[in-house]
Design a protein around this motif. Structure first.
Motif, PDB file in Angstrom:
ATOM      1  N   UNK A   7       0.808  -1.218   0.000  1.00 44.39           N
ATOM      2  CA  UNK A   7       0.000   0.000   0.000  1.00 44.39           C
ATOM      3  C   UNK A   7       0.843   1.270   0.000  1.00 44.39           C
ATOM      4  N   UNK A   8       2.140   1.154   0.287  1.00 37.39           N
ATOM      5  CA  UNK A   8       2.993   2.342   0.257  1.00 37.39           C
ATOM      6  C   UNK A   8       3.075   2.943  -1.140  1.00 37.39           C
ATOM      7  N   UNK A   9       2.906   2.107  -2.161  1.00 35.76           N
ATOM      8  CA  UNK A   9       2.910   2.622  -3.528  1.00 35.76           C
ATOM      9  C   UNK A   9       1.745   3.572  -3.750  1.00 35.76           C
ATOM     10  N   UNK A  10       0.558   3.165  -3.301  1.00 41.56           N
ATOM     11  CA  UNK A  10      -0.618   4.022  -3.448  1.00 41.56           C
ATOM     12  C   UNK A  10      -0.504   5.234  -2.540  1.00 41.56           C
ATOM     13  N   UNK A  11      -0.005   5.020  -1.328  1.00 39.23           N
ATOM     14  CA  UNK A  11       0.095   6.115  -0.361  1.00 39.23           C
ATOM     15  C   UNK A  11       1.046   7.200  -0.849  1.00 39.23           C
ATOM     16  N   UNK A  12       2.078   6.809  -1.572  1.00 45.74           N
ATOM     17  CA  UNK A  12       3.043   7.795  -2.052  1.00 45.74           C
ATOM     18  C   UNK A  12       2.413   8.750  -3.062  1.00 45.74           C
ATOM     19  N   UNK A  13       1.381   8.296  -3.765  1.00 42.46           N
ATOM     20  CA  UNK A  13       0.707   9.155  -4.732  1.00 42.46           C
ATOM     21  C   UNK A  13      -0.119  10.246  -4.063  1.00 42.46           C
ATOM     22  N   UNK A  14      -0.291  10.166  -2.739  1.00 43.11           N
ATOM     23  CA  UNK A  14      -0.995  11.237  -2.034  1.00 43.11           C
ATOM     24  C   UNK A  14      -0.128  12.477  -1.873  1.00 43.11           C
ATOM     25  N   UNK A  15       1.187  12.355  -2.085  1.00 43.14           N
ATOM     26  CA  UNK A  15       2.056  13.528  -2.085  1.00 43.14           C
ATOM     27  C   UNK A  15       1.750  14.358  -3.327  1.00 43.14           C
ATOM     28  N   UNK A  16       1.531  15.623  -3.144  1.00 47.06           N
ATOM     29  CA  UNK A  16       1.023  16.451  -4.230  1.00 47.06           C
ATOM     30  C   UNK A  16       1.969  16.500  -5.429  1.00 47.06           C
ATOM     31  N   UNK A  17       3.237  16.767  -5.187  1.00 43.42           N
ATOM     32  CA  UNK A  17       4.183  16.851  -6.302  1.00 43.42           C
ATOM     33  C   UNK A  17       4.333  15.509  -7.004  1.00 43.42           C
ATOM     34  N   UNK A  18       4.433  14.437  -6.220  1.00 41.64           N
ATOM     35  CA  UNK A  18       4.581  13.105  -6.804  1.00 41.64           C
ATOM     36  C   UNK A  18       3.373  12.741  -7.649  1.00 41.64           C
ATOM     37  N   UNK A  19       2.193  13.072  -7.164  1.00 41.30           N
ATOM     38  CA  UNK A  19       0.967  12.769  -7.905  1.00 41.30           C
ATOM     39  C   UNK A  19       0.924  13.525  -9.232  1.00 41.30           C
ATOM     40  N   UNK A  20       1.223  14.821  -9.204  1.00 44.16           N
ATOM     41  CA  UNK A  20       1.165  15.622 -10.430  1.00 44.16           C
ATOM     42  C   UNK A  20       2.217  15.171 -11.441  1.00 44.16           C
ATOM     43  N   UNK A  21       3.429  14.882 -10.962  1.00 41.34           N
ATOM     44  CA  UNK A  21       4.475  14.418 -11.868  1.00 41.34           C
ATOM     45  C   UNK A  21       4.129  13.053 -12.455  1.00 41.34           C
ATOM     46  N   UNK A  22       3.534  12.175 -11.650  1.00 38.46           N
ATOM     47  CA  UNK A  22       3.154  10.851 -12.143  1.00 38.46           C
ATOM     48  C   UNK A  22       2.046  10.952 -13.184  1.00 38.46           C
ATOM     49  N   UNK A  23       1.110  11.873 -12.982  1.00 39.47           N
ATOM     50  CA  UNK A  23       0.027  12.047 -13.957  1.00 39.47           C
ATOM     51  C   UNK A  23       0.578  12.535 -15.290  1.00 39.47           C
ATOM     52  N   UNK A  24       1.455  13.544 -15.249  1.00 33.48           N
ATOM     53  CA  UNK A  24       2.008  14.027 -16.515  1.00 33.48           C
ATOM     54  C   UNK A  24       2.884  12.964 -17.168  1.00 33.48           C
ATOM     55  N   UNK A  25       3.638  12.219 -16.359  1.00 34.20           N
ATOM     56  CA  UNK A  25       4.445  11.135 -16.917  1.00 34.20           C
ATOM     57  C   UNK A  25       3.567  10.098 -17.597  1.00 34.20           C
ATOM     58  N   UNK A  26       2.384   9.827 -17.021  1.00 34.84           N
ATOM     59  CA  UNK A  26       1.454   8.881 -17.634  1.00 34.84           C
ATOM     60  C   UNK A  26       0.924   9.411 -18.960  1.00 34.84           C
ATOM     61  N   UNK A  27       0.590  10.704 -19.005  1.00 33.42           N
ATOM     62  CA  UNK A  27       0.115  11.311 -20.258  1.00 33.42           C
ATOM     63  C   UNK A  27       1.199  11.230 -21.327  1.00 33.42           C
ATOM     64  N   UNK A  28       2.425  11.499 -20.929  1.00 35.23           N
ATOM     65  CA  UNK A  28       3.549  11.426 -21.866  1.00 35.23           C
ATOM     66  C   UNK A  28       3.728  10.009 -22.389  1.00 35.23           C
ATOM     67  N   UNK A  29       3.613   9.034 -21.493  1.00 35.15           N
ATOM     68  CA  UNK A  29       3.792   7.642 -21.895  1.00 35.15           C
ATOM     69  C   UNK A  29       2.658   7.174 -22.799  1.00 35.15           C
ATOM     70  N   UNK A  30       1.461   7.720 -22.595  1.00 39.03           N
ATOM     71  CA  UNK A  30       0.339   7.386 -23.480  1.00 39.03           C
ATOM     72  C   UNK A  30       0.655   7.785 -24.920  1.00 39.03           C
ATOM     73  N   UNK A  31       1.189   8.997 -25.102  1.00 40.07           N
ATOM     74  CA  UNK A  31       1.575   9.419 -26.440  1.00 40.07           C
ATOM     75  C   UNK A  31       2.687   8.570 -27.013  1.00 40.07           C
ATOM     76  N   UNK A  32       3.620   8.182 -26.158  1.00 40.64           N
ATOM     77  CA  UNK A  32       4.727   7.331 -26.587  1.00 40.64           C
ATOM     78  C   UNK A  32       4.217   5.992 -27.106  1.00 40.64           C
ATOM     79  N   UNK A  33       3.326   5.357 -26.344  1.00 44.20           N
ATOM     80  CA  UNK A  33       2.787   4.065 -26.757  1.00 44.20           C
ATOM     81  C   UNK A  33       1.872   4.199 -27.970  1.00 44.20           C
TER      82      UNK A  33
END
Length: 438
Positions: free
Chosen positions: A213-239
């Motif tokens: 559950x630490x993986x999910x809990x880490x996404x509650x950090x604001x900066x980590x969550x925002x960076x992970x979301x943009x990284x996901x959007x970037x990876x979507x375009x890549x794929x």
């Protein structure tokens, strides 16, 4: 390598010509979903095991390579490909944990530049190898090649990869158990301060072992969550680019499988070059900020150092370059110009997208230096699960509005979500300071 080798010849893996496109889409969707699942599990286990964990994943993955080489059932082929994705995604998380054990924080960014180059090289070598094997020998030989490649990797690990887990060897002062030793440990043993192995007791394990559950809990950090979301959007375009390349170049230019494999080379070359551009620029910018606050030592990360601004000042220009190259690539494909035009744009797009991905991953690892495997698992969880949706929708979208408007939409999504990076740029350092005080 496994994913890249199969990219040019997805249609050859299917028997029913009438449902090839739909089945290929389902195949890639499940592939991405399974890559996201192990990110929640192996991040905790990687703390407890080093080479053993890597070996177990590689052995399972090797067995799944042998299955597709001998099966003709589509359902079995899809299930085995999902298991391959499950293993390959786990290796990236465990690899980051292994590097964190043997390197100081100051050395991680430098050596990660070399280790992460394997991902880019796989997209350079994999499609070409897969296309050639599928064109002249048949698609089954792609999996035989991958099985042999994995077996050779296992051999190197058994011989050279020493145990590094701190729960076993502490800081390299305690010898590992005999079953945890590589062959080189017996041929050239190291000198340890302690003669006997360290007993694995809860009281002797340094720090708390992170849970799933630490993986999910880490996404509650604001900066980590925002960076992970943009990284996901970037990876979507890549794929989306990877999935659409075989269909577009086969339909518009009549490319054969080995030629389709070569179309991935410009993207991979651009991505490989980005690793030698973004990392030095980021390091130089960090040093500039360190001089500004009066701290020169790179192995220290004082709270006053605005890592977010130092990294994002390099990342943001690459984001907007990716938007431009993506849109230009789409309209060149729409106009059906000479293949050289889209291929050059793919090189530039690969350079920009890979540069952004390197910068964001480096920022996440820098701000979570004590738990790099956990933060990488959290980012991969969001990244792969979102990519499954992008893979499912890219080909229907291309058929509906055309590749020109599809690429423009993707560039617009990049532009829209870049606002998340600006939020981190303005408030990320403040949020990190508050979270660490709390």
């Amino acid at each position: 390598m496994a994913m890249a080798s199969c990219n040019p010849n997805e249609s050859k893996l299917l028997n029913d010509d009438t449902s090839q496109e739909r089945s290929a889409n389902v195949h890639k969707v499940e592939d991405q979903e399974m890559e996201g699942l192990p990110c929640r599990q192996h991040q905790s286990l990687s703390i407890l095991s080093g080479p053993e964990k890597i070996l177990s994943i590689l052995i399972i993955t090797t067995m799944t390579f042998l299955g597709p080489a001998s099966t003709s059932i589509y359902g079995g082929l899809m299930a085995l490909r999902c298991l391959q994705s499950f293993g390959s995604s786990s290796l990236s998380v465990v690899g980051i944990a292994y590097l964190s054990d043997i390197l100081t924080r100051a050395e991680r960014s430098k050596y990660r530049l070399y280790t992460s180059s394997g991902y880019t090289l796989s997209h350079l070598v994999g499609p070409v190898t897969g296309g050639l094997l599928a064109q002249f020998l048949g698609w089954r030989y792609v999996f035989w090649f991958l099985a042999i490649f994995a077996a050779v990797t296992i051999l190197f690990i058994l011989v050279f990869l020493r145990e590094s887990c701190r729960a076993v060897v502490h800081n390299g002062e305690v010898p590992p158990q005999r079953w945890n030793r590589a062959l080189i440990d017996f041929l050239h043993p190291l000198e340890y301060r302690q003669d006997t192995p360290w007993p694995r007791t809860p009281g002797r394990t340094p720090g708390r072992t992170p849970g799933v559950l630490d993986t999910i809990r880490l996404l509650s950090h604001r900066s980590t969550c925002l960076l992970s979301i943009f990284s996901a959007v970037l990876f979507c375009g890549n794929m989306a680019i990877f999935v659409s390349i075989p269909v577009l170049f086969e339909d518009q230019y009549g490319f054969q499988l080995w030629q389709v494999g070569l179309t991935y080379v410009p993207y991979a070359v651009g991505g490989f070059a980005a690793r030698w551009i973004v990392a030095p620029l980021t390091t130089k910018n960090k040093r500039r900020y360190r001089r500004r606050i009066g701290v020169e030592a790179m192995d220290r990360s004082p709270q006053e150092l605005p890592l977010e601004r130092a990294c994002l000042q390099v990342i943001l220009p690459f984001v907007y370059m990716a938007c431009i190259w993506m849109a230009v690539y789409g309209w060149l494909m729409k106009r059906n110009v000479h293949p050289a035009g889209p291929l050059v744009m793919l090189c530039f797009a690969g350079n920009a997208i890979t540069g952004v991905n390197i910068g964001i991953t480096g920022l996440l690892l820098a701000t979570h230096g004590k738990r790099p495997a956990v933060v990488l698992a959290a980012a991969n969880l969001v990244r792969f699960l979102c990519a499954a949706g992008a893979v499912a929708g890219i080909l229907p979208l291309v058929k509906t509005v055309g590749i020109g408007w599809t690429a423009t939409i993707m560039a617009g999504v990049y532009l829209l979500f870049s606002g998340l990076l600006w939020v981190v740029y303005c408030y990320g350092h403040l949020w990190r300071t508050i979270e660490q005080k709390e």
